[in-house]
Scaffold this motif. Structure first.
Motif, PDB file in Angstrom:
ATOM      1  N   VAL A  71      37.191  26.569   1.891  1.00 54.62           N
ATOM      2  CA  VAL A  71      36.618  25.264   2.225  1.00 54.62           C
ATOM      3  C   VAL A  71      36.445  25.151   3.738  1.00 54.62           C
ATOM      4  O   VAL A  71      35.385  24.756   4.234  1.00 54.62           O
ATOM      5  N   VAL A  72      37.466  25.521   4.483  1.00 52.11           N
ATOM      6  CA  VAL A  72      37.387  25.449   5.944  1.00 52.11           C
ATOM      7  C   VAL A  72      36.353  26.441   6.464  1.00 52.11           C
ATOM      8  O   VAL A  72      35.597  26.139   7.381  1.00 52.11           O
ATOM      9  N   GLY A  73      36.299  27.615   5.853  1.00 59.41           N
ATOM     10  CA  GLY A  73      35.309  28.602   6.264  1.00 59.41           C
ATOM     11  C   GLY A  73      33.879  28.127   6.053  1.00 59.41           C
ATOM     12  O   GLY A  73      33.008  28.321   6.909  1.00 59.41           O
ATOM     13  N   LEU A  74      33.619  27.481   4.925  1.00 56.10           N
ATOM     14  CA  LEU A  74      32.281  26.942   4.664  1.00 56.10           C
ATOM     15  C   LEU A  74      31.932  25.843   5.660  1.00 56.10           C
ATOM     16  O   LEU A  74      30.804  25.784   6.166  1.00 56.10           O
ATOM     17  N   ARG A  75      32.905  24.992   5.952  1.00 60.06           N
ATOM     18  CA  ARG A  75      32.675  23.933   6.940  1.00 60.06           C
ATOM     19  C   ARG A  75      32.428  24.538   8.324  1.00 60.06           C
ATOM     20  O   ARG A  75      31.575  24.073   9.076  1.00 60.06           O
ATOM     21  N   GLN A  76      33.136  25.590   8.646  1.00 58.46           N
ATOM     22  CA  GLN A  76      32.964  26.258   9.929  1.00 58.46           C
ATOM     23  C   GLN A  76      31.531  26.766  10.074  1.00 58.46           C
ATOM     24  O   GLN A  76      30.889  26.555  11.101  1.00 58.46           O
ATOM     25  N   VAL A  77      31.013  27.413   9.054  1.00 59.24           N
ATOM     26  CA  VAL A  77      29.650  27.944   9.109  1.00 59.24           C
ATOM     27  C   VAL A  77      28.644  26.801   9.274  1.00 59.24           C
ATOM     28  O   VAL A  77      27.718  26.886  10.085  1.00 59.24           O
ATOM     29  N   HIS A  78      28.832  25.730   8.529  1.00 61.64           N
ATOM     30  CA  HIS A  78      27.913  24.584   8.621  1.00 61.64           C
ATOM     31  C   HIS A  78      27.919  23.988  10.033  1.00 61.64           C
ATOM     32  O   HIS A  78      26.846  23.743  10.615  1.00 61.64           O
ATOM     33  N   TYR A  79      29.102  23.762  10.571  1.00 59.71           N
ATOM     34  CA  TYR A  79      29.173  23.124  11.888  1.00 59.71           C
ATOM     35  C   TYR A  79      28.756  24.074  13.008  1.00 59.71           C
ATOM     36  O   TYR A  79      28.218  23.632  14.033  1.00 59.71           O
ATOM     37  N   LEU A  80      28.940  25.373  12.845  1.00 58.43           N
ATOM     38  CA  LEU A  80      28.410  26.306  13.836  1.00 58.43           C
ATOM     39  C   LEU A  80      26.886  26.319  13.805  1.00 58.43           C
ATOM     40  O   LEU A  80      26.232  26.419  14.848  1.00 58.43           O
ATOM     41  N   ALA A  81      26.300  26.221  12.618  1.00 57.31           N
ATOM     42  CA  ALA A  81      24.841  26.142  12.512  1.00 57.31           C
ATOM     43  C   ALA A  81      24.334  24.859  13.178  1.00 57.31           C
ATOM     44  O   ALA A  81      23.323  24.882  13.891  1.00 57.31           O
ATOM     45  N   ALA A  85      21.901  24.779  16.481  1.00 62.50           N
ATOM     46  CA  ALA A  85      20.640  24.030  16.511  1.00 62.50           C
ATOM     47  C   ALA A  85      20.629  23.078  17.706  1.00 62.50           C
ATOM     48  O   ALA A  85      19.615  22.945  18.397  1.00 62.50           O
ATOM     49  N   TYR A  86      21.752  22.436  17.967  1.00 60.18           N
ATOM     50  CA  TYR A  86      21.861  21.523  19.106  1.00 60.18           C
ATOM     51  C   TYR A  86      21.626  22.266  20.425  1.00 60.18           C
ATOM     52  O   TYR A  86      20.872  21.801  21.280  1.00 60.18           O
ATOM     53  N   VAL A  87      22.259  23.424  20.580  1.00 60.86           N
ATOM     54  CA  VAL A  87      22.138  24.198  21.817  1.00 60.86           C
ATOM     55  C   VAL A  87      20.691  24.656  22.035  1.00 60.86           C
ATOM     56  O   VAL A  87      20.194  24.649  23.164  1.00 60.86           O
ATOM     57  N   ARG A  88      20.011  25.014  20.952  1.00 61.04           N
ATOM     58  CA  ARG A  88      18.620  25.462  21.057  1.00 61.04           C
ATOM     59  C   ARG A  88      17.639  24.300  21.155  1.00 61.04           C
ATOM     60  O   ARG A  88      16.441  24.512  21.330  1.00 61.04           O
ATOM     61  N   GLY A  89      18.143  23.077  20.983  1.00 56.66           N
ATOM     62  CA  GLY A  89      17.274  21.915  21.036  1.00 56.66           C
ATOM     63  C   GLY A  89      16.433  21.741  19.787  1.00 56.66           C
ATOM     64  O   GLY A  89      15.367  21.130  19.831  1.00 56.66           O
ATOM     65  N   GLU A  90      16.902  22.264  18.689  1.00 54.09           N
ATOM     66  CA  GLU A  90      16.169  22.189  17.430  1.00 54.09           C
ATOM     67  C   GLU A  90      16.803  21.165  16.500  1.00 54.09           C
ATOM     68  O   GLU A  90      17.972  20.804  16.655  1.00 54.09           O
ATOM     69  N   GLN A  91      16.049  20.732  15.534  1.00 47.99           N
ATOM     70  CA  GLN A  91      16.551  19.844  14.496  1.00 47.99           C
ATOM     71  C   GLN A  91      17.042  20.707  13.339  1.00 47.99           C
ATOM     72  O   GLN A  91      16.323  21.577  12.860  1.00 47.99           O
ATOM     73  N   LEU A  92      18.268  20.492  12.903  1.00 48.85           N
ATOM     74  CA  LEU A  92      18.813  21.253  11.779  1.00 48.85           C
ATOM     75  C   LEU A  92      18.119  20.804  10.500  1.00 48.85           C
ATOM     76  O   LEU A  92      18.029  19.615  10.211  1.00 48.85           O
ATOM     77  N   ASP A  93      17.587  21.762   9.755  1.00 46.59           N
ATOM     78  CA  ASP A  93      16.929  21.459   8.490  1.00 46.59           C
ATOM     79  C   ASP A  93      17.927  20.903   7.495  1.00 46.59           C
ATOM     80  O   ASP A  93      19.137  21.104   7.620  1.00 46.59           O
ATOM     81  N   ASP A  94      17.411  20.193   6.500  1.00 48.17           N
ATOM     82  CA  ASP A  94      18.276  19.704   5.430  1.00 48.17           C
ATOM     83  C   ASP A  94      18.952  20.881   4.750  1.00 48.17           C
ATOM     84  O   ASP A  94      18.330  21.914   4.498  1.00 48.17           O
ATOM     85  N   ASP A  95      20.217  20.724   4.473  1.00 48.55           N
ATOM     86  CA  ASP A  95      21.001  21.770   3.825  1.00 48.55           C
ATOM     87  C   ASP A  95      21.398  21.268   2.440  1.00 48.55           C
ATOM     88  O   ASP A  95      22.361  20.530   2.285  1.00 48.55           O
ATOM     89  N   MET A  96      20.635  21.661   1.444  1.00 43.29           N
ATOM     90  CA  MET A  96      20.875  21.185   0.080  1.00 43.29           C
ATOM     91  C   MET A  96      22.272  21.562  -0.402  1.00 43.29           C
ATOM     92  O   MET A  96      22.939  20.778  -1.070  1.00 43.29           O
ATOM     93  N   VAL A  97      22.723  22.753  -0.064  1.00 42.96           N
ATOM     94  CA  VAL A  97      24.039  23.198  -0.523  1.00 42.96           C
ATOM     95  C   VAL A  97      25.128  22.314   0.070  1.00 42.96           C
ATOM     96  O   VAL A  97      26.016  21.836  -0.636  1.00 42.96           O
ATOM     97  N   ALA A  98      25.050  22.071   1.375  1.00 44.78           N
ATOM     98  CA  ALA A  98      26.103  21.301   2.053  1.00 44.78           C
ATOM     99  C   ALA A  98      25.985  19.801   1.826  1.00 44.78           C
ATOM    100  O   ALA A  98      26.988  19.095   1.924  1.00 44.78           O
ATOM    101  N   GLU A  99      24.813  19.316   1.541  1.00 50.77           N
ATOM    102  CA  GLU A  99      24.636  17.873   1.408  1.00 50.77           C
ATOM    103  C   GLU A  99      24.589  17.398  -0.039  1.00 50.77           C
ATOM    104  O   GLU A  99      24.996  16.283  -0.339  1.00 50.77           O
ATOM    105  N   GLU A 100      24.088  18.224  -0.936  1.00 53.36           N
ATOM    106  CA  GLU A 100      23.920  17.803  -2.324  1.00 53.36           C
ATOM    107  C   GLU A 100      24.953  18.425  -3.267  1.00 53.36           C
ATOM    108  O   GLU A 100      25.624  17.725  -4.010  1.00 53.36           O
ATOM    109  N   TYR A 101      25.058  19.736  -3.237  1.00 49.39           N
ATOM    110  CA  TYR A 101      25.900  20.433  -4.210  1.00 49.39           C
ATOM    111  C   TYR A 101      27.383  20.405  -3.856  1.00 49.39           C
ATOM    112  O   TYR A 101      28.236  20.254  -4.727  1.00 49.39           O
TER     113      TYR A 101
END
Length: 119
Positions: A71-81, A85-101
């Motif tokens: 669980v912590v590992g999955l959260r780590q990957v999501h928050y690193l992504a 995205a923030y560092v590159r100045g991009e908008q993070l796309d919707d993440d169906m896995v992290a937001e819906e499932y």
């Protein structure tokens, strides 16, 4: 970690089971320590990028048995992504896995009790 496993196997082949067990346990402790360090560093990056939010990870959860460490590992990957995205100045796309499932991946920081009680 790899060196400790190699030493463990070498000691086992040389018929030194106590030394073999020792090196294997040292390798396991090393993995846990680096996981905790990784989660602390992810929290620091997120605090730098998102100062108004609480740290997303409980770093000590790395020492919990599976599946809680996953669980912590999955959260780590999501928050690193999200951080990347923030560092590159991009908008993070919707993440169906992290937001819906599996909404616990993208949710705010929670306790073990909240994780167990809430769907």
């Amino acid at each position: 970690f790899v060196y400790s496993v190699i030493l463990s196997v070498a000691c086992r082949l040389a018929d030194h089971p106590t030394a073999s067990d020792y090196f294997f346990e040292v390798g396991g402790a090393w993995i846990l320590a680096t996981q905790v360090n990784l989660y602390v560093r992810v929290n620091e990056l997120c605090k730098e990028a998102f100062p108004d939010e609480s740290p997303p990870l409980h770093s000590w959860w790395a020492v919990l048995p599976p599946p809680m460490d996953v669980v912590v590992g999955l959260r780590q990957v999501h928050y690193l992504a999200r951080y990347s995205a923030y560092v590159r100045g991009e908008q993070l796309d919707d993440d169906m896995v992290a937001e819906e499932y599996f909404p616990f991946i993208a949710s705010e920081r929670f306790t073990l009790a909240e994780f167990v009680r809430e769907p």
